[in-house]
Design an enzyme around this catalytic site. Structure first.
Site, short mmCIF file in Angstrom:
data_model
loop_
_atom_site.label_atom_id
_atom_site.label_comp_id
_atom_site.label_asym_id
_atom_site.label_seq_id
_atom_site.Cartn_x
_atom_site.Cartn_y
_atom_site.Cartn_z
N ARG A 158 0.75 -1.43 0.16
CA ARG A 158 -0.01 -0.17 -0.07
C ARG A 158 0.76 1.22 0.15
O ARG A 158 0.84 2.09 -0.97
CB ARG A 158 -1.17 -0.17 1.06
CG ARG A 158 -1.99 0.96 1.08
CD ARG A 158 -1.69 2.22 1.50
NE ARG A 158 -1.10 2.52 2.90
CZ ARG A 158 -0.56 3.69 3.42
NH1 ARG A 158 -0.75 4.74 2.67
NH2 ARG A 158 -0.04 3.68 4.49
N ASP A 159 1.51 1.53 1.05
CA ASP A 159 2.27 2.77 1.13
C ASP A 159 3.35 2.85 0.14
O ASP A 159 3.81 3.83 -0.33
CB ASP A 159 2.99 2.97 2.42
CG ASP A 159 2.84 4.46 3.02
OD1 ASP A 159 2.72 5.19 2.22
OD2 ASP A 159 3.08 4.56 4.31
N HIS A 190 4.75 4.38 12.73
CA HIS A 190 4.90 4.18 11.41
C HIS A 190 5.93 5.62 10.75
O HIS A 190 5.73 6.58 10.98
CB HIS A 190 3.51 4.46 10.72
CG HIS A 190 3.51 4.49 9.25
ND1 HIS A 190 2.82 3.83 8.60
CD2 HIS A 190 3.84 5.49 8.40
CE1 HIS A 190 2.63 3.89 7.30
NE2 HIS A 190 3.36 5.23 7.20
N CYS A 201 4.25 9.17 0.60
CA CYS A 201 2.81 9.80 0.30
C CYS A 201 2.76 10.80 -0.81
O CYS A 201 3.75 11.44 -0.85
CB CYS A 201 2.46 10.39 1.65
SG CYS A 201 0.65 11.09 1.22
N ASN A 261 9.54 4.45 2.93
CA ASN A 261 9.31 3.86 4.36
C ASN A 261 10.47 3.54 4.85
O ASN A 261 11.34 3.15 4.02
CB ASN A 261 8.13 3.11 4.26
CG ASN A 261 6.62 3.78 3.88
OD1 ASN A 261 6.64 4.08 2.94
ND2 ASN A 261 5.95 3.37 5.03
P1 HMG Z 1 -12.71 14.53 -2.82
O1 HMG Z 1 -12.08 14.58 -4.14
O2 HMG Z 1 -12.49 15.42 -1.84
O3 HMG Z 1 -14.17 14.50 -3.13
O4 HMG Z 1 -12.19 12.92 -2.46
P2 HMG Z 1 -15.49 13.49 -3.38
O5 HMG Z 1 -15.86 12.72 -2.05
O6 HMG Z 1 -16.67 14.53 -3.75
O7 HMG Z 1 -15.07 12.46 -4.52
C1 HMG Z 1 -14.48 12.92 -5.71
C2 HMG Z 1 -14.51 11.77 -6.55
O8 HMG Z 1 -13.99 10.73 -6.14
C3 HMG Z 1 -16.06 11.38 -6.99
O9 HMG Z 1 -15.67 10.73 -8.16
C4 HMG Z 1 -16.25 10.13 -6.00
O10 HMG Z 1 -17.25 9.53 -6.38
C5 HMG Z 1 -14.85 9.61 -6.21
P3 HMG Z 1 -16.26 11.90 -9.59
O11 HMG Z 1 -17.79 12.28 -9.30
O12 HMG Z 1 -15.27 12.97 -9.57
O13 HMG Z 1 -16.40 10.56 -10.54
N1 HMG Z 1 -14.69 8.89 -4.59
C6 HMG Z 1 -14.16 7.75 -4.61
N2 HMG Z 1 -14.01 6.82 -5.43
C7 HMG Z 1 -13.65 5.51 -4.97
N3 HMG Z 1 -13.28 5.21 -3.78
C8 HMG Z 1 -13.90 6.03 -2.84
C9 HMG Z 1 -13.99 7.46 -3.07
N4 HMG Z 1 -14.37 8.48 -2.66
C10 HMG Z 1 -14.64 9.34 -3.53
N5 HMG Z 1 -13.68 5.85 -1.69
C11 HMG Z 1 -11.21 11.54 -1.03
C12 HMG Z 1 -11.84 12.76 -1.02
C13 HMG Z 1 -10.58 10.94 0.38
C14 HMG Z 1 -11.89 10.01 -1.40
C15 HMG Z 1 -9.80 11.68 -1.82
O14 HMG Z 1 -9.42 13.10 -1.74
C16 HMG Z 1 -8.77 10.62 -1.85
O15 HMG Z 1 -9.17 9.31 -2.21
N6 HMG Z 1 -7.66 10.92 -1.56
C17 HMG Z 1 -6.42 10.09 -1.59
C18 HMG Z 1 -5.82 9.95 -0.39
C19 HMG Z 1 -4.62 9.06 -0.10
O16 HMG Z 1 -4.88 7.75 -0.36
N7 HMG Z 1 -3.35 9.45 0.45
C20 HMG Z 1 -2.41 8.72 0.88
C21 HMG Z 1 -2.65 7.55 1.72
S1 HMG Z 1 -2.56 8.24 3.46
C22 HMG Z 1 -0.71 7.96 3.58
O17 HMG Z 1 -0.12 7.75 2.97
C23 HMG Z 1 -0.27 8.31 5.14
C24 HMG Z 1 0.24 7.21 5.97
O18 HMG Z 1 1.11 6.28 5.19
C25 HMG Z 1 0.75 7.55 7.26
C26 HMG Z 1 1.76 8.57 7.13
O19 HMG Z 1 2.85 7.83 6.67
O20 HMG Z 1 1.31 9.47 7.61
C27 HMG Z 1 -1.23 6.14 6.17
MG MG Z 2 3.14 6.34 5.33
#
Ligand code: HMG
Ligand code: MG
Length: 296
Positions: free
Chosen positions: A19-20, A211, A244, A253
């Site tokens: 994933r990450d 993490h 990220c 990582n």
């Molecule tokens: P949004 O763009 O703010 O708004 O999404 P929305 O909710 O209005 O959705 C926009 C579009 O996305 C729409 O589609 C929704 O249907 C679709 P459109 O009408 O434009 O065709 N949509 C989805 N489709 C599939 N699955 C869903 C979903 N939700 C909405 N679940 C949202 C908000 C959070 C969904 C978006 O901003 C997003 O997916 N962001 C990705 C965030 C991410 O994955 N970040 C990386 C992981 S976190 C990380 O790495 C940190 C970690 O490792 C710890 C650390 O190191 O800190 C965990």
């Molecule tokens: Mg991370």
């Protein structure tokens, strides 16, 4: 008692590479290679593997095949397969794909929350409430993440009290475990000491995970501080893949192989075969030359 004698005898290593690691890859990784990678990692003995994210495929196209990955992996009994879920839509997809463990993710910094999920911290909890209720009703195991627990790439140092508040809210939602994340790999052992001195008084250390990203090469030193505070769950990514896409300056990582070498050196059991992890990474690198080029 000596330092080593004080340390836990057993530690859970959570493998987050699929994933990450893969969410940050510049080149697409075919689904069958992801499935093979996850299966090899499960064979290596990880008790928990974070396999994918049910986020917007527009935001993270690298993980757009989340359903297929979940459906195709042969699940080993005793291995927990985690997937990130940002909202109810994500939960529906995760449930339909047969997930039994999910991770909710928020941040201790507003600026990072906006960049990552296009929502304020308050809004992320608004999204989580119905997700957590439904997930609990369905009997899912739930992890919570507090990103930017030390530094934010946009707004700088983060107040530990804000991290505690986020962790508390995640536990109140029903999270079984909360991972405190150094999203951009900037935490020093002193930062980790400062946060854990407070966090391990506020929460049961066995329910906290760490993490670390490894930008400054301090992740292992930070793990040592965590161990001294009785933390027994550490995330790492095979081959050090990862980062990220929404956190500038967040390369790899902490590499799982390095974490395992440290834990082995301290006489701490993990149940994970380090050579099997290295073989899984070698196989992936051979199939996808240049993978991990963004990692540090
Ligand atoms: P949004 O763009 O703010 O708004 O999404 P929305 O909710 O209005 O959705 C926009 C579009 O996305 C729409 O589609 C929704 O249907 C679709 P459109 O009408 O434009 O065709 N949509 C989805 N489709 C599939 N699955 C869903 C979903 N939700 C909405 N679940 C949202 C908000 C959070 C969904 C978006 O901003 C997003 O997916 N962001 C990705 C965030 C991410 O994955 N970040 C990386 C992981 S976190 C990380 O790495 C940190 C970690 O490792 C710890 C650390 O190191 O800190 C965990
Ligand atoms: Mg991370």
């Amino acid at each position: 008692m000596s330092f080593v004698e004080r340390l836990p005898r057993q530690v859970t290593v959570v493998e987050v590479g699929p994933r990450d690691g893969l969410q940050n890859e510049a080149q697409p990784v075919p689904t069958e290679l992801k499935v093979a990678f996850i299966e090899r990692l499960a064979d290596a003995g990880f008790p928990v593997i974070e396999v994918t994210s049910f986020v917007s495929p527009k935001a993270v196209p690298q993980l757009a095949d989340a359903e297929e990955v979940m459906r195709r992996i042969a699940r080993r009994p005793g291995t927990r397969y985690l997937a990130l879920v940002p909202n109810e839509r994500g939960l529906e997809r995760a449930l339909a794909a047969g997930c039994d463990a999910i991770a909710l993710f928020t941040a201790a910094s507003e600026a990072f929350s906006q960049a990552n999920v296009r929502a304020s911290i308050e809004e992320t909890f608004g999204r989580f409430r119905p997700v957590a209720e439904r997930a609990q009703a369905a009997g899912l195991w739930i992890r919570g993440y507090v990103s930017t627990a030390f530094h934010c790439p946009y707004s700088g140092p983060v107040d530990p009290q804000q991290v505690l508040s986020m962790a508390d809210r995640l536990f109140s939602l029903g999270c079984h475990e909360v991972a405190l994340a150094d999203t951009i790999g900037r935490a020093t052992p002193r930062d980790v000491d400062r946060l854990l001195a407070l966090a391990t008084r506020a929460f049961e250390p066995s329910r906290l995970a760490l993490h670390f990203h490894d930008t400054a090469g301090l992740a292992l030193a930070n793990v040592m501080i965590g161990l001294d505070y009785g933390i027994t769950v550490f995330d790492a990514s095979a081959g050090g893949l990862g980062g990220c896409p929404f956190a500038p300056g967040a390369p790899g990582n902490l590499a799982t192989e390095r974490l395992l070498a440290l834990l082995e050196g301290l006489g701490i059991e993990t149940g994970v075969d380090r050579e099997a992890v290295a073989a899984a990474v070698a196989e992936l690198r051979e199939a996808v030359p240049g993978i991990g080029a963004r990692a540090c």
